[in-house]
Design an enzyme around this catalytic site. Structure first.
Site, mmCIF file in Angstrom:
data_model
loop_
_atom_site.group_PDB
_atom_site.id
_atom_site.type_symbol
_atom_site.label_atom_id
_atom_site.label_comp_id
_atom_site.label_asym_id
_atom_site.label_seq_id
_atom_site.Cartn_x
_atom_site.Cartn_y
_atom_site.Cartn_z
ATOM 1 N N ASP A 129 -3.332 -1.788 -7.303
ATOM 2 C CA ASP A 129 -3.983 -2.328 -6.107
ATOM 3 C C ASP A 129 -5.325 -2.978 -6.468
ATOM 4 O OD1 ASP A 129 -5.086 -2.835 -3.675
ATOM 5 O OD2 ASP A 129 -4.843 -0.812 -2.874
ATOM 6 N N GLN B 46 -0.415 2.274 -6.170
ATOM 7 C CA GLN B 46 -1.867 2.479 -6.063
ATOM 8 C C GLN B 46 -2.624 1.988 -7.313
ATOM 9 O OE1 GLN B 46 -2.386 6.430 -4.635
ATOM 10 N NE2 GLN B 46 -3.909 5.785 -3.143
ATOM 11 N N ARG C 148 0.848 -1.199 0.000
ATOM 12 C CA ARG C 148 0.000 0.000 0.000
ATOM 13 C C ARG C 148 0.876 1.238 0.000
ATOM 14 N NH1 ARG C 148 -5.409 -1.206 2.485
ATOM 15 N NH2 ARG C 148 -6.228 -2.393 0.759
ATOM 16 N N TYR D 149 -3.766 -0.842 7.247
ATOM 17 C CA TYR D 149 -4.719 -1.893 7.609
ATOM 18 C C TYR D 149 -4.983 -1.861 9.107
ATOM 19 C CZ TYR D 149 -4.126 -4.287 3.109
ATOM 20 O OH TYR D 149 -4.122 -4.620 1.786
ATOM 21 N N SER E 219 -8.158 -3.257 -3.729
ATOM 22 C CA SER E 219 -9.012 -2.075 -3.585
ATOM 23 C C SER E 219 -10.036 -2.001 -4.719
ATOM 24 C CB SER E 219 -8.172 -0.797 -3.569
ATOM 25 O OG SER E 219 -7.461 -0.716 -2.369
HETATM 26 N N1 LIG Z 1 -2.503 2.605 -1.669
HETATM 27 C C1 LIG Z 1 -2.973 2.971 -0.509
HETATM 28 O O1 LIG Z 1 -2.406 3.772 0.172
HETATM 29 C C2 LIG Z 1 -4.249 2.351 -0.021
HETATM 30 C C3 LIG Z 1 -4.927 1.480 -0.849
HETATM 31 C C4 LIG Z 1 -6.108 0.897 -0.400
HETATM 32 C C5 LIG Z 1 -6.594 1.195 0.867
HETATM 33 N N2 LIG Z 1 -5.919 2.054 1.657
HETATM 34 C C6 LIG Z 1 -6.418 2.367 3.003
HETATM 35 O O2 LIG Z 1 -6.206 1.258 3.863
HETATM 36 C C7 LIG Z 1 -7.235 1.207 4.827
HETATM 37 C C8 LIG Z 1 -7.852 -0.190 4.919
HETATM 38 O O3 LIG Z 1 -8.619 -0.427 3.772
HETATM 39 P P1 LIG Z 1 -9.186 -1.856 3.309
HETATM 40 O O4 LIG Z 1 -10.480 -1.599 2.658
HETATM 41 O O5 LIG Z 1 -8.199 -2.585 2.525
HETATM 42 O O6 LIG Z 1 -9.390 -2.621 4.685
HETATM 43 P P2 LIG Z 1 -9.766 -4.145 4.985
HETATM 44 O O7 LIG Z 1 -10.550 -4.741 3.866
HETATM 45 O O8 LIG Z 1 -8.554 -4.827 5.474
HETATM 46 O O9 LIG Z 1 -10.751 -3.927 6.251
HETATM 47 C C9 LIG Z 1 -11.965 -3.230 6.126
HETATM 48 C C10 LIG Z 1 -12.132 -2.200 7.226
HETATM 49 O O10 LIG Z 1 -12.522 -2.848 8.444
HETATM 50 C C11 LIG Z 1 -11.985 -2.109 9.519
HETATM 51 N N3 LIG Z 1 -12.023 -2.912 10.756
HETATM 52 C C12 LIG Z 1 -11.212 -3.923 11.170
HETATM 53 N N4 LIG Z 1 -11.601 -4.370 12.378
HETATM 54 C C13 LIG Z 1 -12.694 -3.636 12.740
HETATM 55 C C14 LIG Z 1 -13.564 -3.638 13.876
HETATM 56 N N5 LIG Z 1 -13.363 -4.465 14.905
HETATM 57 N N6 LIG Z 1 -14.583 -2.739 13.902
HETATM 58 C C15 LIG Z 1 -14.781 -1.874 12.877
HETATM 59 N N7 LIG Z 1 -14.004 -1.819 11.783
HETATM 60 C C16 LIG Z 1 -12.975 -2.690 11.713
HETATM 61 C C17 LIG Z 1 -10.592 -1.763 9.021
HETATM 62 O O11 LIG Z 1 -10.046 -0.683 9.770
HETATM 63 C C18 LIG Z 1 -10.880 -1.384 7.574
HETATM 64 O O12 LIG Z 1 -11.171 -0.015 7.425
HETATM 65 C C19 LIG Z 1 -8.181 2.314 4.443
HETATM 66 O O13 LIG Z 1 -7.841 3.475 5.172
HETATM 67 C C20 LIG Z 1 -7.896 2.566 3.010
HETATM 68 O O14 LIG Z 1 -8.259 3.869 2.590
HETATM 69 C C21 LIG Z 1 -4.746 2.627 1.240
#
Ligand SMILES: NC(=O)c1ccc[n+]([C@@H]2O[C@H](COP(=O)([O-])OP(=O)(O)OC[C@H]3O[C@@H](n4cnc5c(N)ncnc54)[C@H](O)[C@@H]3O)[C@@H](O)[C@H]2O)c1
Length: 383
Positions: free
Chosen positions: A136, A133, A128, A235, A139
């Protein structure tokens, strides 16, 4: 350099690894494309559309595999299944493979690919970082899953989503609660808002609050303190069981007053935390709907069954594990773009170069020279 695209074999899989629109970008870096006849059909893409963009069509999967240096797939079936054995037979030593390989959950595929001498890259392991990006794919697929989860709920709920003022009186809107505001959760919020529902959301990561508000939902403030909620990749980190118990307690009321609950709370490589117990489901009004997007790794709801629909006390619980495949055209378009950017990144002077000095290459490389080489996977091999 010849890249091969096969018809996906996993049951119900409708995506295809490349779409015609990305072929010119691959040609530019010296990659020509050989597509198994019919590979794009389930995504609505005929052979002729690939040919128009310069691809060659092969009559069979065997033809593709015998000629291609690089295989581009969406997913492979588990090696414990007949389809998985067939997938493995459709690889050969010296070949490079790029696909979703699910190595953090199940190492058997990585081990089997290593023993066949395949150099394999897993799209799930894309770091990430800003540079990656556009590669990814997790995502991309999460975006589709979040969108489709809301449609699934709307299609099942015995109510409408928007508030309507009609000659027959006022229709109250459906109340939607989204747990986990990552990529899928934020897309679910946006989609539910577009349908007119008021949405509430919660995430353990403090940074999520602003993002939730920016897509039009109310962030549910829970009296909870997550210790160290976020890792350096963005994450969520796993919390201990006493945290989850407390979280369930404080969420009970919000869940009980929601018509739709969409759960997306995942922890990479770990079982998903149970955030909705069967007692909490019993507290929901009959007709309510839960869509559990964490179903693949156990689910966020205690009653979830992967790829089944459970009805308990009039509440419908969906546990879909492959919603992106139900939107195969756009899912393939996004995946193809991510994979193409990755292949372009690996190509130097018309050759595919595996350079471990490069973070993107090192973090996604799972097998090489007959071994599972990824640092996070080495301790798991053979377990
Ligand atoms: N290239 C990048 O920089 C990049 C790319 C994709 C996502 N992201 C970021 O990474 C983060 C995670 O994204 P994701 O969709 O891959 O996550 P994910 O699919 O791993 O998890 C989904 C969501 O569930 C939340 N979660 C975990 N345990 C929880 C709980 N007990 N109660 C409530 N929520 C809970 C996590 O914080 C996450 O936001 C986000 O902030 C996203 O914007 C960054």
């Amino acid at each position: 350099m010849l890249a091969g695209v096969l018809t996906e074999t996993l049951s119900g899989e409708r995506r295809v690894a490349l779409v015609p629109a990305v072929l010119p970008a691959l040609a530019k870096v010296g990659v020509s494309v050989l597509v198994q006849s019919g590979a794009g059909a389930s995504a609505g893409i005929p052979d002729a559309a690939y040919v128009e963009k310069g691809a060659e069509i092969a009559a069979s999967a065997e033809d593709v595999v015998s000629r291609a240096d690089l295989l581009l797939r969406v997913r492979l079936s588990p090696p414990s299944t007949a389809a998985g054995q067939q997938d493995l037979a459709l690889t050969r030593s010296g070949q490079t493979l790029i696909a979703f390989l699910d190595p953090l959950n199940d190492q058997s595929l990585s081990e089997a690919l290593a023993s066949r001498g395949v150099t394999a890259f897993s799209m799930e392991l894309m770091p990430r970082i800003t540079r990656a990006q556009s590669m990814d794919a997790l995502s991309s697929m999460a975006t589709i899953a979040g969108y489709k989860a809301v449609l699934l709920a709307a299609n099942t709920l015995p109510r409408m989503f928007p508030m309507l003022t009609t000659a027959a009186g006022t229709i109250t809107p459906a109340r939607v609660f989204v747990i986990g505001a990552g990529v899928a959760g934020l897309q679910a919020i946006s989609t539910a808002r577009r349908l007119g529902a008021p949405v509430e959301a919660y995430d353990v990561r403090p940074a999520a609050k602003e993002q939730v508000q920016s897509v039009g939902a109310k962030f549910v403030e829970l009296p909870l303190e997550a210790a160290d909620a976020e890792d350096k990749g963005g994450y969520a980190k796993a919390q201990d069981e006493s945290f989850y118990r407390r979280q369930r307690e404080v969420m009970t009321k919000v869940v009980a007053t929601s018509d739709v609950v969409i759960t997306t709370a995942a922890i990479p490589g770990k079982r998903s935390p149970v955030l909705i117990t069967k007692e909490m489901v019993a507290g929901m009004a009959p007709g309510s709907v839960i869509v559990d997007l964490a179903a693949e790794r156990g689910g966020n709801c205690e009653l979830t069954k992967a790829d089944e629909t459970v009805v308990s006390g009039g509440v419908t619980i969906f546990g879909p594990t492959n919603l992106p495949s139900t939107v195969p055209y756009h899912a393939s378009q996004m995946y193809a773009k991510n994979v193409t950017t990755f292949v372009t990144h690996l190509m130097k002077d018309q050759q595919l170069v595996v350079s471990l000095d490069d973070e993107i290459t090192r973090e996604t490389l799972v097998t090489r020279d007959g071994q599972v080489v990824h640092e996070r996977l080495k301790p798991l091999v053979g377990k």
